[in-house]
Motif scaffolding. Structure first.
Motif, mmCIF file in Angstrom:
data_model
loop_
_atom_site.group_PDB
_atom_site.id
_atom_site.type_symbol
_atom_site.label_atom_id
_atom_site.label_comp_id
_atom_site.label_asym_id
_atom_site.label_seq_id
_atom_site.Cartn_x
_atom_site.Cartn_y
_atom_site.Cartn_z
ATOM 1 N N GLN A 107 9.928 -13.005 -9.109
ATOM 2 C CA GLN A 107 10.049 -13.639 -10.293
ATOM 3 C C GLN A 107 10.859 -12.569 -11.280
ATOM 4 O O GLN A 107 11.470 -12.816 -12.360
ATOM 5 N N SER A 125 -3.360 -2.092 -6.249
ATOM 6 C CA SER A 125 -2.586 -1.747 -7.353
ATOM 7 C C SER A 125 -1.275 -2.266 -7.356
ATOM 8 O O SER A 125 -0.624 -2.655 -8.467
ATOM 9 N N ALA A 126 -0.616 -2.121 -6.211
ATOM 10 C CA ALA A 126 0.868 -2.490 -6.115
ATOM 11 C C ALA A 126 0.991 -4.123 -6.191
ATOM 12 O O ALA A 126 2.005 -4.285 -6.701
ATOM 13 N N SER A 127 -0.012 -4.848 -5.734
ATOM 14 C CA SER A 127 0.492 -6.263 -5.587
ATOM 15 C C SER A 127 -0.918 -6.943 -5.315
ATOM 16 O O SER A 127 -1.289 -6.879 -4.290
ATOM 17 N N GLN A 130 3.410 -13.037 -1.301
ATOM 18 C CA GLN A 130 4.625 -12.569 -1.750
ATOM 19 C C GLN A 130 5.809 -13.439 -1.354
ATOM 20 O O GLN A 130 6.725 -13.684 -1.909
ATOM 21 N N ALA A 165 2.343 2.265 -3.136
ATOM 22 C CA ALA A 165 1.477 3.000 -4.516
ATOM 23 C C ALA A 165 1.109 4.092 -4.200
ATOM 24 O O ALA A 165 0.818 4.974 -5.335
ATOM 25 N N LEU A 195 1.200 -10.383 1.883
ATOM 26 C CA LEU A 195 2.706 -10.523 2.285
ATOM 27 C C LEU A 195 2.807 -11.884 2.245
ATOM 28 O O LEU A 195 3.939 -12.384 1.865
ATOM 29 N N GLU A 224 3.489 -15.443 -8.067
ATOM 30 C CA GLU A 224 3.451 -14.438 -8.987
ATOM 31 C C GLU A 224 2.367 -13.271 -8.331
ATOM 32 O O GLU A 224 1.444 -13.630 -7.828
ATOM 33 N N CYS A 225 2.951 -11.949 -8.669
ATOM 34 C CA CYS A 225 1.680 -10.987 -8.128
ATOM 35 C C CYS A 225 1.660 -10.194 -9.413
ATOM 36 O O CYS A 225 2.398 -9.977 -10.311
ATOM 37 N N ALA A 261 -5.393 1.154 -3.328
ATOM 38 C CA ALA A 261 -3.956 1.597 -3.525
ATOM 39 C C ALA A 261 -3.037 0.262 -3.363
ATOM 40 O O ALA A 261 -2.096 -0.060 -4.135
ATOM 41 N N ALA A 262 -3.375 -0.557 -2.263
ATOM 42 C CA ALA A 262 -2.776 -1.721 -2.017
ATOM 43 C C ALA A 262 -2.949 -2.834 -3.183
ATOM 44 O O ALA A 262 -1.975 -3.314 -3.466
ATOM 45 N N ALA A 280 0.872 -1.191 -0.034
ATOM 46 C CA ALA A 280 0.057 -0.060 -0.146
ATOM 47 C C ALA A 280 0.900 1.337 -0.028
ATOM 48 O O ALA A 280 0.711 2.299 -0.628
#
Lengths: 451, 451, 451, 451
Positions: free
Chosen positions: B354, C274-276, C339, B275, C336, C344-345, C271-272, B272
């Motif tokens: 990756q 979007s990042a992953s 990841q 971003a 988390l 894959e994210c 936002a979170a 978060a």
């Protein structure tokens, strides 16, 4: 890592939640099993295994209920019995829970097929042993459940379990039993709520024996056997589902109507009960429910509750753990509502220890009924001239108690005395006086008759 | 009887509440001390005594705050220092708490005047020893707080404490230290959250020494020294009062104005933060606050919080335990409110493991910054070619990090990497990429460069 | 006396608990009905009656579940439909609840057989009218559920209900509708969360009409019709039982395996996400679940959750209220954990409003997708040149959106934009950029293109 | 938007929390003000304003305490008095709270400078009026606080307020007063807990007057004046800080010692008190504390509590709201602990209504003390031959009660009778019998003597 002891107060029952790396296990869960789900799942641990140390006799296990909510696998001991659920455990069997390992240790004695479980820490060292009802803090499990004729045999098994399997684990290993002080599964469990092999080896009086024979003679004894135990044994083989249907509030009018076919239990303190209660009701103060409900309350007739408040949840949980699913409702607004509706109220007389002393000084000894247990008589002292009938035997020995003269009833505090008085009153005794404060109060004022 | 461990998560701090017969005591209370009052008083135990094992360095003690609410007497160790409150404890001094007895055992080493406290059970048997920072599960207390020149001397004291005073208590005695795994007061505390003298004697690697000298050489080491320790030492001699003034919600506009003179801490997860975050803010995910706030947050400038929710209580408690009383407010509505108010947002780039592997395959090694601790490097492995600067040293060694090329930052998971990235960005670094998943993710995908 | 409004946030659903003299009733209960039992029973009121104002379309009613726990009788409106439970209510029918009286008032319009219920106070005066979906604060119920061909007829009925039955109750009577602002059951419910006949008469724009015909032309409109409405209608005729089986925590590995046959919903903020995020997952921020889950989530395939925390209870409740009983689990440890397990994210690009303004200044207009509702466009303004597709229509109108150029998506705040982006991405769109802060941010920075 | 009524049960006190757009305000906060902070701040609303409708007489306002925690500005009415805090409000003054507007309306009558506050909804329409103690549901504020000589003048002001300022707001406007049924600030507040201008205009008996003079003659009456009112008035001009120091648990021994210089209040139900209580203690059942503590408990001597449980928090809050900061502790373990410690216990006799009827049939009328209020006598009926002294007058009229014969005491339920009995017993009366169930029970069994 996750390690929590979940205590069910009153029952003095300990269950355990262990977890590592997203996996968790519960040992001897209780029936109202939401606590495990919350403690584990909300920390990200999924409950994968449920382990039973034995077929418990004094409460309903929550294995089946918990498995239904979590998908966990149930592992039961006492595999020679006819279980309707789960998988039998074998001596030496091992499970991985994240980096932890749990190993079954055959531990017969309390029941023929009891199991202990040894937990190894993440480094693989023996850490904690869950001993079920084999070894407690300051005591060992009772061995009379198979009948007194098999008690010596079972006591011998228990000796072998403790001296052959548990003590060799090493003094430093922690001991986590299924019960703490106050349980009906042993007579003298101590208050050392966390203990170790070493502390038990040194201080547990039952382990200070010369040999197997002395252990057998020390432990192969008959203890109180509550009538509800049989039902628990049956239910724990069948598996019990949990119903969270809290008892409903009843107006005084409804309560009065329903009371005609029901058993009324009043869970208020003894003083409140003495002053005013629903005629015919039984007095068991709320924290006494886990110990005494099983003796006096039926599982097959509606039960109605009288509480101090409108929240019956705690008493409901206590009763559900004892297998009661027949709680029909509670008196909304408590005794005040009953009184304001103009219904008849009953009373039971009380007396303070001071007044009793004065009475004795003036009138000499009267008929004194002591409802404490034999063990308490020995440890805390007897009252000269008192007639002793343990509370749990009252219903069988009522004929020993006179109806034609005042009967002064006492126990340790006055609480069980009121239970006894309510039992007697239901059977027609009228001249009953409960001694408030009981032996504790008596000792404090140094009344002369204590021996 | 009452025995509870109260854990302050994050700090990995353990405090203990013991009680018997209406009297209770607390060992090493934390500053937000309502928990002790509730657990004790609502059970009918009055807190009479507060015992400190030593002058803690890593959090503010709640002794003075708890005494103010309960009237308890404070007993402190490290009596050679200049305390503004309480009474100094002497070796061998005893206290009665109902039927329990507590006895002070001089335990120097971590500090010159540390004390352990041995609890005897109601039967008078040694039961539990509260070892403060002398002996942990799997480790011993650090000895470098008096300076590295005195570390060998302190390590020798600690040897004498452990081998001369604690181990002789017997293998069965339970050990209750002031910290669990994750504390900054020792380097390698294990996860065996309940332990015993016997388990430590057998499995604690620091106790497997031939003699005092080997112990000294093994333990007299310099560990990370956080800048806030000095303040904690000072406050713990003075005594700290508790203020429960939760930070107030601030609109985006207010927040923006106040942020000009404040330090902004963003406690959301690393993804978060990457971003969108308030420009100039520092990233410390909420459960990282206890470990890292003390390194990077000032005690003398206003602190502003950005959270995922509008309830800042958990972060507030974390910070208060570290002596922060300068938390000015939090961003009401979180980053969404900030974005909707049209304020500028900053970002930090991230990369998955990756993608990083692919990048390496294609482009060869780039500048990789590893912010893990030296101990982690040893236990979990190094990455060939990575530059290592522990997160706590970043601010002192920034000049080692290039500004003119991409810097890929990783740690164990990605969380501390984001803290490092936010620190660097405040100082002008722009080309920073945080590796999501960190070494754990790296290992899982079996990237080739791990050694 | 007891009168409580129980709000189900997100659904903007209001239910009501009323009681007097040990008796209580609930109007339009929700499916997770523990709240009523606790609020009523623990105050000594037994729930005797459950009243439904109509067959709701936007959530599952808890009548059957609540009756199972309390023994209450269920009274339903819309009696011409084929209910599997309860008893049909007739216009003018009355019930006594202690000293209170409740009277049914036939209120067709929103559905053909809707009912309002007028509550008289203990003195017998008209006090509160529960209007269901007939009359809201600032709006009236939608009339398009019987099909647009019958909408004018239904609108006429609604006019008769409001002007003929409700307004004549008198200005002072309080109005308690089944929904507040944000409901899908009307387009423009206001924020006046408590209102009266008088306030609605004066300020409700839908009531400011010359005659029945004007009312019909004003209200007989087609509104968004979510695909899950049909299921709700069916379930609410059948009656729904409540299952409290919270979703279980899943390790990243389990989650990855199960995700192959499941729909993954990520309830974190935009936002979170979007990042992953888990590739292929759908973004619906948690408080958006009640409004949007019904559009995009199936009732017949497993649903997996990604949350910010390990406690999925709030999202679970939201989904259960929408009839979802297929929630298979949640990702323990959140993104988390994913990841760190090396999976894959995926990411979705974002842009701040400042950057977007700059971009427009430099590059001129690009392809802008506005996913707000038509009503928002009218009230808050349009963006020149933007293509408008309401979020709920995205799946049907995807072919209007180009795949070969960047698509900038915006809504009011950025939250729904991310939902839209996740929907498009699942179908192969790659060049998507979500505008953080949305129109609110845009207005705040005074970008030039707003009209 | 935020609108919550926060009720302080027992006091029948209503406070209100309103908010919009990150800003909030509280009207007439109570002293234990954590509730406002939690409800507002955790929703992201900062409390900016505190409004007082008047200088309250029956509880301590929390304005100063809440301002200390939030930084809010305090606005007080009754500006002619000498306030030590805050800013005086002027008629017509307006404040913005997000999109909401609040406007002061001068409302003298209950006090000379009372204020109402009219809240406009986000669209600018009059919505809710906070009327303080000017207008209640079914009653108006008492006007005797300035002395009976000024009561007609104040009643005239109140007429002007209600008829000139409040009723003209329109029937649809909601009315939110500072008190509900049971308050001491008016004699006959109804149970219509939410009301409107229209409902009051139609149904409030005090508003059904021909003219100002009739209103004055109807309302200018002397009501009970509790001795603690003076202190409240003084404290509410000075401003009161909140101390959350919960009372500490005391062993029976400590309690006995401290009781010698303290006032002991027993908050258990009347039946429990009757059976056993600390000699000399005063009986006020817990939910009677808000109404009666102010009459009988001193503010300047230590107060000790006897409860049913070990959690004194509810009683503590009740007392703190009445300005008590002298609560020294509570009896840990309750009366059972006292009895078990062997201390002397006192009793008060009780009788059921059935037994009393029988007694009357057999023996004829005895000395019957009715402690209900005059208003209850009128509405619920008198008992022929009973002597009436309202509970609040007992201490002043004790000489009217005989000591040489049995005195049967009754009220509505038996609760206040026990308070009266405990008051009399402290002054030497011995032959006291409390009628359980009181008039309610009496009516239910249809005893013949009711008129």
């Amino acid at each position: 890592m996750l390690f929590k002891r979940i205590q069910s107060e009153g029952l003095a029952h300990n269950s355990y939640l262990i977890g590592d790396g997203r996996e968790a296990a519960v040992i001897d869960p209780r029936i109202d099993c939401d606590v495990y789900v919350q403690e584990a799942h909300f920390e990200g641990f999924r409950i994968r295994h449920i382990f039973e140390t034995h077929r418990h006799e004094d409460f309903v296990l929550g294995s089946v209920a918990l498995a239904a909510r979590t998908g966990a696998e149930i592992w039961h001991a006492d595999s020679h019995w006819d279980y309707r659920y789960g998988t039998a455990v074998e001596d030496g069997q091992k499970w991985k829970i994240g980096r932890l390992t749990l190993e079954a240790i055959s531990s017969p004695g309390h029941t023929p097929g009891s199991m202990s479980y040894l937990l190894y820490d993440p480094d693989g060292n023996p850490w904690i042993v869950f001993t079920g009802d084999a070894l407690f803090a300051g005591d060992v499990g009772r061995v009379d459940f198979m009948g007194m004729d098999r008690a010596p045999e079972m006591a011998g098994f228990l000796y072998d379990t403790i001296f052959g399997r548990l003590l060799p684990l090493g003094d430093g290993v922690m001991v986590c039993p299924a019960h703490g002080a106050g349980s009906v599964c042993a007579s003298e469990i101590g208050e050392r709520m966390w203990t170790t092999i070493g502390l038990e080896r040194l201080y547990n009086p039952k382990l200070k024996v010369r040999d197997r024979n002395e252990f057998i003679s020390l432990t192969a004894k008959k203890l109180d056997y509550s009538p509800y135990f049989r039902l628990m044994e049956k239910l724990n083989l069948e598996g019990v589902q949990f119903s969270d249907s809290l008892p409903v509030p009843l107006s005084a009018g409804e309560f009065a109507r329903m009371a005609q076919d029901a058993v009324v239990v009043d869970t208020r303190m003894e003083a409140a009960f003495s002053a005013s209660h629903v005629p015919g009701s039984l007095s068991i103060w709320s924290s006494g429910i886990p110990n005494f409900a099983g003796w006096f309350l039926p599982h097959d007739r509606p039960i109605l509750l009288v509480n101090e408040t409108n929240n019956p949840e705690q008493v409901f949980r206590y009763l559900v753990r004892l297998g009661y699913q027949n709680i029909a409702g509670f008196l909304a607004g408590g005794m005040l509502a009953w009184q304001m509706a103009g219904y008849e109220c009953a009373t039971i007389k009380t007396i303070t220890v001071q007044a009793l002393c004065t009475l004795f000084d003036e009138q000499g000894l009267t008929w004194l009924l002591d409802v404490r247990s034999e063990a308490e008589l020995e440890s805390a002292g007897r009252i000269t001239g008192a007639h002793h009938i343990h509370l749990t035997e009252i219903e069988d020995r009522m004929e020993e108690i006179p109806k034609d003269r005042p009967v002064y009833i006492f126990c340790g505090s006055g609480l069980r005395s009121m239970t006894a008085a309510s039992l007697l009153k239901r059977k027609g005794w009228e001249n009953l006086i409960v001694v408030l404060g009981g032996l504790a109060g008596w000792k404090s004022v140094s009344c002369p008759l204590k021996t």
